[in-house]
Structures are given as C-alpha cells and as structure tokens.
Design a protein around this motif. Structure first.
Motif, short mmCIF file in Angstrom:
data_model
loop_
_atom_site.label_atom_id
_atom_site.label_comp_id
_atom_site.label_asym_id
_atom_site.label_seq_id
_atom_site.Cartn_x
_atom_site.Cartn_y
_atom_site.Cartn_z
N TYR A 94 25.85 2.75 18.44
CA TYR A 94 25.48 3.50 19.55
C TYR A 94 25.84 4.96 19.66
N VAL A 95 26.64 5.50 18.37
CA VAL A 95 27.13 6.69 18.56
C VAL A 95 26.40 7.46 17.17
N THR A 96 25.67 8.33 17.42
CA THR A 96 24.65 8.81 16.53
C THR A 96 24.73 10.45 16.33
N ARG A 97 25.39 10.96 17.06
CA ARG A 97 25.64 12.45 16.97
C ARG A 97 27.16 12.69 17.38
N PRO A 98 27.67 13.82 17.09
CA PRO A 98 29.12 14.22 17.58
C PRO A 98 29.47 14.05 18.93
N VAL A 99 30.68 13.33 19.35
CA VAL A 99 30.83 13.09 20.69
C VAL A 99 32.33 13.44 20.85
N VAL A 100 32.55 13.52 22.17
CA VAL A 100 34.10 13.45 22.57
C VAL A 100 34.56 12.14 22.98
N MET A 101 35.41 11.37 22.54
CA MET A 101 35.92 10.12 22.72
C MET A 101 37.42 9.86 22.92
N LEU A 102 37.42 9.17 24.02
CA LEU A 102 38.99 8.79 24.46
C LEU A 102 39.15 7.44 23.91
N ASP A 103 40.35 7.29 23.30
CA ASP A 103 40.82 5.86 23.09
C ASP A 103 42.08 5.85 24.04
N LEU A 104 42.03 5.09 25.28
CA LEU A 104 42.90 5.28 26.22
C LEU A 104 44.20 4.47 26.12
N LEU A 166 33.99 14.18 31.10
CA LEU A 166 34.42 14.91 29.79
C LEU A 166 33.92 14.01 28.56
N PHE A 167 34.25 12.75 28.68
CA PHE A 167 34.11 12.00 27.49
C PHE A 167 32.53 11.24 27.37
N ASP A 168 32.15 11.06 26.05
CA ASP A 168 31.02 10.43 25.71
C ASP A 168 31.09 9.12 25.62
N VAL A 169 32.38 8.79 25.09
CA VAL A 169 32.82 7.26 24.65
C VAL A 169 34.13 7.00 25.33
N ILE A 170 34.49 5.93 25.81
CA ILE A 170 36.00 5.67 25.97
C ILE A 170 36.04 4.20 25.70
N LEU A 171 37.21 4.14 25.01
CA LEU A 171 37.50 2.67 24.34
C LEU A 171 38.81 2.39 25.34
N GLY A 218 25.62 7.69 31.14
CA GLY A 218 24.90 7.49 30.02
C GLY A 218 25.85 7.38 28.98
N GLY A 219 27.10 7.61 29.25
CA GLY A 219 28.21 7.33 28.03
C GLY A 219 28.55 5.82 27.85
N LEU A 220 29.34 5.50 26.81
CA LEU A 220 29.43 4.37 26.21
C LEU A 220 30.83 4.15 26.69
N LEU A 221 31.05 2.82 26.99
CA LEU A 221 32.37 2.17 27.47
C LEU A 221 32.60 1.05 26.49
N ILE A 222 33.78 0.86 25.81
CA ILE A 222 34.19 -0.41 25.03
C ILE A 222 35.13 -0.85 25.62
N TYR A 223 35.04 -2.29 25.96
CA TYR A 223 36.15 -2.67 26.74
C TYR A 223 36.34 -4.04 26.00
N SER A 224 38.04 -4.03 25.65
CA SER A 224 38.34 -4.93 24.71
C SER A 224 39.73 -5.63 25.40
N THR A 225 39.92 -7.02 24.86
CA THR A 225 41.29 -7.34 25.25
C THR A 225 41.74 -8.39 23.86
N CYS A 226 42.89 -8.71 23.73
CA CYS A 226 43.16 -9.60 22.83
C CYS A 226 43.64 -10.93 23.45
N THR A 227 42.71 -11.82 24.31
CA THR A 227 43.15 -12.78 25.16
C THR A 227 41.68 -13.50 25.34
N TYR A 228 41.95 -14.93 25.53
CA TYR A 228 40.99 -15.74 25.84
C TYR A 228 40.25 -15.97 27.27
#
Length: 471
Positions: A94-104, A166-171, A218-228
């Motif tokens: 989903y990221v094909t051009r330069p972006v400003v990304m936050l890894d929170l 501010l951010f195009d992508v947030i993880l 239109g920005g991308l959010l990546i949501y993740s956990t290490c749980t079931y």
C-alpha cells in the motif's frame, strides 16, 4: 508450560478443540530463531530458510551468540520474530511513494527498523515510545540501523492528537495481554488474566482514538497485537471501522504460509499467525484506510505558530549563536542534503527534505534523536559521534581507518582499552571489523581512547566456549 485455565477455556471456544490442542502442543516447543538483514550495511547471503513474507528475513538453524557478534552491534542485522516481519508485506502493498510514517509504540525497534528498510526513499519515519527507559533502547537500535530519515520521540499517544493530518501511515503495535508471547516469556503466562484482557482492549481503543486525528484522510493504519483473543483483535478492528471510519484492507498472502484469517465469523480480512500453523510466534494484524480523500503533504505553518517565539526563550539564543565547524561537511556523503545545527554542544544533521516536519515535531513533541548525530564540541575539538559511525550517510573516507581483529573488536565493544598498530595515525580513527564501522577511538600513540558509548557496551566479561554467528 501450564497455561492459565481461563485462557484455555476462552481460546478453545474461539478456535475449536482441535486447533486449541495443536496450539497448546506448539507452545511447549522452542520458538524459531529469525533475523532480518540490513541490506544497506551488509548484503552477504545468510545460510537459512527465507521468511516468505519478508525480503530480508531468514530463519536460522540455531541461535547464534548474538551478544558476541560485532556485526550485530554494528547494525548489520536485527534479531526479530518472523511473524512481526509481516508489516513489510503491508507497506509494500500500500505504500508506493514517499510518506511520513509514525510507529507509535515502537520499542525496542524491530518493526521500526523493518519499516525504515522498505519505505520508499524520501520517506520520514517517526518512531515513538512512551516509556522513558525503553525509548533509549529504541533510539540505540535505530541509530545502529543507520538511516538518517528518522526521528525518535518519547510521548504519550494523546500528545499526537493535535498533529492533525500529519501522517500518511501509522503503525499501532498496541500494548496487549501478550498471549502470543507465552512460548518465549513465562512472565506473560504468569501475569495473564481475563481482567487484564478487558483492560487492554479498552486501553487500545483510547490509544486509537487519540492517534486518529493525526492520520490523514486516505491514510493507512496498521493495527497489530501479539495476542489471540477476539476482544483485542477482530472486535477492535470492527470498532475502528465502525466508530472511527475506516475501510479494512486486503493484504495478499500465499496459502502455504499458513496464515489464519478471521475467527469470529465476520467477512473482513485480518491476519493471524498461530504457532501451530505458521513458523513464528503469535501475532495479529489488520490494515485499514481512513475514510476521505488522500491529501498530499503540504505546508503546516498554522501548526507552527509560536515556534519562532519559543526559540527565543531559555537557551535558544545561546544555541543559535554557536556555529557549525567547517569540517563537518566532509564527514557526510551528501552534505548539501542536510540541515546542520548546533544543539547545546552537539552538532546534528537532519535531511533538508523533512525540515518542515522536523520543526513541527520539535515544537510539539519530546525528540530524543533525529537524523544523524555528528559530534560533540569540547573546547576547540569536535569529537565525532557514534551515531555518525553507524549512519549510512557517513563518509567513511573522512577519517583514517583501523581494521580490528575479533578479539580487538570485542574489547572495543566492552569499552576496554584498545592498542592500535603503530602505523595508524594519531587523532580520531574509525574502527572497523570485516570492513564494517564499529565506532571511533582517539589514537594517542601508546593507546587509543575508546569512544564507544558507555551505556551500549557489552557487560559480560567472558566469552562462551562455543561461538556461532549469522555469517
């Protein structure tokens, strides 16, 4: 391993009896060992099985003695759990051009270094960690990784609310109940409870609500956990879509990877890594797009009101009066691409392409590290920084070099005295191992002053009888 009875009951209800038994059996075994290679520093092939969803991830046949490998300390690879490398798959889709990304929630830095390796050139990564004792580890790992287009911050998620669009992508690899870590961490087993699961899913929603205004339409959010469990996983993804306004996105995968989908009977795509089906630890991920039209990066003068006034306060005037030493430009491969500034006694280089975002971040957040630390001014002397030695922007020919043996390299990384060959000139010297920079020393003739960071040193005073390495 004795799993909590309530965990067993809940997970059996979610997965079914057969799958639960397979999971339970898998958790009694050893976790696979995997690393991700930093291709910008060391591109030699690694012997092992490729992690299928990662371009530079490799499963190793045994666990090397990472602590005693100089190339580990030089940032040539990162020891990362294979399942979490799936973040690369999302970014490449989903990221094909330069972006400003936050890894929170970024510490210790595995996903940040992964993202930094695969983001298009010209992107800026902001890696944040709320815990002060963990943010230093995050900064260390990103410095070792070596990319200059990075800012490390130490802030609460609520501090980002005002940074609208501010951010195009947030993880958001959110703090969770840690069920996916049971195989590796007995503490996670001991601390697990149903009450903690309830606390976690509610905290996760508060974090997401705090950070949502900072993601562009239109920005991308990546949501993740290490749980079931479903509360922290599928139910939170459904909440993001319904309450915050997001489209849940597909990420292409191959059937042979063994990635599991949605377990609560809904038809939206999510990606579950279960240890009895995938070669890795427990992990969950969903990709979402914020509703609204995508907007290009633009000037943010409205958010920077007051910035100039702030610079006038306190130490600002004194800092502005100090000039950058002339030799600094020769220490960078492309010096004209960087803004050079003096902060206190430290000289910093930051990519000009991100000057506007950098000014905004400094104004709004607690910045721990940014760009490349060039050196520290001590009287008339400019002492080169370890951050410079680790950076891929560093012009290595600017300093005389001394290649170290393995024994010398370990002594240096322990911050012990190092004796260099008589032919090595006096002054600041770049020390290398297998032609990879390890750091600086000041050669005074009969010995060399070790400039390796005290807080990064190898603390163990012994060498294992058997040594094994990635290469």
């Amino acid at each position: 391993m004795n799993l909590p009875s309530q965990f067993a009951e809940r997970t059996r209800a979610l997965m079914g009896e057969e799958n639960y038994r397979l999971l339970e059996n898998a958790l009694q075994g050893d976790a696979p060992v995997s690393v991700r290679v930093n291709r910008d520093k060391h591109d030699m092939p690694v012997s092992g099985e490729q992690v299928p969803w990662s371009s530079s991830g490799v499963y190793l046949g045994e666990r090397p003695t990472f602590t005693f490998d100089p190339l580990f300390h030089a940032g040539c690879y990162y020891v990362q759990e294979a399942s979490s490398m799936f973040v690369e798959r999302v970014l490449r889709t989903y990221v094909t051009r330069p972006v400003v990304m936050l890894d929170l929630c970024a510490a210790p830095g595995g996903k940040s270094t992964d993202a930094r390796s695969v983001l298009p050139e010209g992107s800026l990564l902001v890696a944040n960690e709320v815990m002060r004792n963990r943010v230093q580890i995050l900064a260390e790992n990103l410095m070792k990784w070596g990319n200059a287009e990075v800012v490390v911050t130490n802030n609460d998620p609520a501090d980002f609310t005002g940074l609208t669009d501010l951010f195009d992508v947030i993880l958001t690899d959110v703090p969770c109940s840690g069920e996916g870590m049971f195989r590796k961490d007995q503490v996670a087993v001991d601390e697990w409870s149903v009450d903690n699961v309830q606390i976690c899913w509610q905290r996760q929603r508060r974090i997401l609500a705090d950070i949502w205004p900072a993601l562009k339409p239109g920005g991308l959010l990546i949501y993740s956990t290490c749980t079931y469990n479903k509360e922290e996983d599928e139910e939170n993804v459904a909440w993001i879509a319904s309450e915050l306004g997001a489209e849940i996105l597909d990420v292409p995968v191959q059937p042979e990877w063994g990635i599991t989908g949605n377990l609560i009977g809904e038809d939206f795509p999510v990606y579950r890594f279960l240890p009895h089906q995938t070669k890795g630890e427990g992990f969950f991920l969903a990709a979402l797009r914020k509703s609204g039209a995508s907007t290009p990066s633009g000037r943010r003068d409205d958010k920077m009101s007051g910035k100039k006034e702030k610079k006038k306060e306190g130490k600002g005037g004194k800092q502005q009066a100090m000039s950058v030493p002339k030799e600094v430009k020769s220490w960078l491969q492309q010096p004209d691409d960087f803004l050079l500034e003096v902060k206190g006694t430290n000289v910093i280089a930051f990519p000009k392409a991100h000057a506007e975002e950098y000014a905004l971040l400094q104004h709004s957040l607690r910045v721990v590290h940014a760009g490349v630390g060039i050196g520290e001014m001590k009287g008339k002397d400019l002492v080169p920084s370890h951050s410079l030695a680790m950076s891929t922007a560093f012009e290595k020919e600017a300093f005389p070099k001394a290649e170290l043996s393995y024994e010398q390299a370990i002594a240096y990384l322990r911050k012990e005295a190092v004796v260099l060959d008589a032919a090595v000139p006096k002054g600041y010297v770049l020390l290398t191992y297998k032609d990879v920079p390890l750091g600086f020393a000041k050669n005074i003739g009969n010995r060399a002053n070790n400039l390796y960071p005290q807080e990064w040193r190898i603390r163990s005073g012994y060498l294992p009888e058997k040594l094994s390495f990635v290469w």
